[in-house]
Scaffold this active site. Structure first.
Site, PDB file in Angstrom:
ATOM      1  N   LYS A  73      19.233  52.337 -35.693  1.00 22.28           N
ATOM      2  CA  LYS A  73      19.960  51.160 -35.208  1.00 22.28           C
ATOM      3  C   LYS A  73      20.840  50.609 -36.318  1.00 22.28           C
ATOM      4  CE  LYS A  73      16.052  50.081 -32.226  1.00 22.28           C
ATOM      5  NZ  LYS A  73      14.941  49.202 -31.902  1.00 22.28           N
ATOM      6  N   GLN A 117      11.115  44.685 -34.147  1.00 19.41           N
ATOM      7  CA  GLN A 117      10.687  46.023 -33.719  1.00 19.41           C
ATOM      8  C   GLN A 117       9.229  45.994 -33.270  1.00 19.41           C
ATOM      9  OE1 GLN A 117      12.762  48.548 -33.376  1.00 19.41           O
ATOM     10  NE2 GLN A 117      11.216  50.001 -32.708  1.00 19.41           N
ATOM     11  N   ASP A 120      17.402  42.430 -27.459  1.00 16.68           N
ATOM     12  CA  ASP A 120      16.513  43.403 -26.806  1.00 16.68           C
ATOM     13  C   ASP A 120      16.281  43.030 -25.340  1.00 16.68           C
ATOM     14  OD1 ASP A 120      15.527  45.677 -28.102  1.00 16.68           O
ATOM     15  OD2 ASP A 120      14.148  44.506 -29.356  1.00 16.68           O
TER      16      ASP A 120
HETATM   17  N1  GUN Z   1       9.804  49.683 -29.715  1.00 16.36           N
HETATM   18  C1  GUN Z   1      10.029  50.668 -28.832  1.00 16.36           C
HETATM   19  N2  GUN Z   1      11.183  50.451 -28.170  1.00 16.36           N
HETATM   20  C2  GUN Z   1      11.688  49.306 -28.646  1.00 16.36           C
HETATM   21  C3  GUN Z   1      12.860  48.563 -28.364  1.00 16.36           C
HETATM   22  O1  GUN Z   1      13.684  48.898 -27.512  1.00 16.36           O
HETATM   23  N3  GUN Z   1      13.026  47.417 -29.078  1.00 16.36           N
HETATM   24  C4  GUN Z   1      12.127  47.018 -29.996  1.00 16.36           C
HETATM   25  N4  GUN Z   1      12.366  45.870 -30.630  1.00 16.36           N
HETATM   26  N5  GUN Z   1      11.038  47.676 -30.285  1.00 16.36           N
HETATM   27  C5  GUN Z   1      10.818  48.824 -29.612  1.00 16.36           C
END
Ligand code: GUN
Length: 249
Positions: free
Chosen positions: A15, A59, A82
């Site tokens: 990311k 995350q 998110d």
């Molecule tokens: N862990 C697994 N998928 C995601 C996601 O799309 N966003 C976040 N913040 N954590 C994750």
């Protein structure tokens, strides 16, 4: 990012790399796995206050006894790129989304790119997690598909998979769905990213036979995953635009 989960580290790095490539200013905050709930909430509150921060992403999963729901609820909904905050989940459920959760948005973007019509079609979503299965089933439903959501308590997956014009796999079980179950002409989106004992990655679908049957199919790795990051960047751009009262053009 809290702790050192190796898979989470890889996702966060990816990311960050895309954000950099697009010219977004970003900062990764690495926190120890034993951070207290109070300190984590205080950090989120501080990022909520900083004017120049447009997007906040925590995350998941969080290690130990940290309360992930409370942390997600603490994020300013206007910065919730998110789309995991209950307010944004509620808006999505009502069909008035401010943001769309990234993986669900990625699936819809891929279907649109393929030109797969959804209205009146049968869609089966295997998995009902709040991150993927639930939101994508809402979006498919709103697009006019007849949606079946299967999960760990579904006694017999096979007929639901066989009936699907659009098949979304978000189970997280390696090679759990045999390719011969795929309906001829179906569009298949495999969200599973599973690590095999030899270190390789595979999806939830056993691709043997599926390649001959599906009209469209996403690979693992390199399918839904990269699009998910693109959708995160879109949400961030939308958040920045909305916070500056600019209509994105
Ligand atoms: N862990 C697994 N998928 C995601 C996601 O799309 N966003 C976040 N913040 N954590 C994750």
């Amino acid at each position: 990012m809290v702790g050192t989960d190796p898979a989470s580290r890889i996702y966060v790095e990816r990311k960050a790399r895309v954000a950099e490539r697009l010219g977004f200013a970003h900062r990764q905050v690495d926190l120890p796995p034993d951070i207290s709930q109070e300190r984590l909430l205080a950090l989120v509150a501080e990022l909520n206050r900083v004017q120049k921060v447009d997007g906040i992403l925590v995350q998941l999963p969080l290690p130990g006894d940290l309360d992930g729901d409370a942390v997600l609820e603490a994020i300013d909904p206007a910065k919730d790129v998110d789309c995991f905050h209950p307010l944004n989940t509620g808006l999505l459920t009502l069909g008035r989304p401010r943001f769309v959760p990234c993986t669900a948005a990625a699936i819809m973007a891929i279907l649109e790119h393929w030109g797969v019509g959804l209205s009146g079609r049968s869609a089966t979503v295997v998995g009902r997690s709040p991150i993927v299965g639930r939101p994508v089933s809402l979006l498919l439903d709103r697009a006019g598909a007849t949606v079946t959501v299967c999960h760990s308590r579904t006694p017999d997956l096979e007929p639901h998979v066989r009936a699907a014009d659009i098949l979304v796999l978000a189970l997280g079980r390696p090679l759990a769905i045999p390719g011969r179950w795929v309906k001829p002409g179906a569009a298949v989106l495999d969200v599973g990213i599973n690590r095999m004992p030899d270190g390789s990655l595979c999806g939830d679908l056993d691709y043997g036979h599926a390649m001959d049957r599906a009209a469209y199919i996403t690979p693992v790795p390199g399918g839904v995953g990269p699009m998910t990051i693109a959708m995160l960047m879109r949400n961030t751009f939308l958040a920045a635009s909305a916070r500056q009262n600019v209509t994105p053009g």
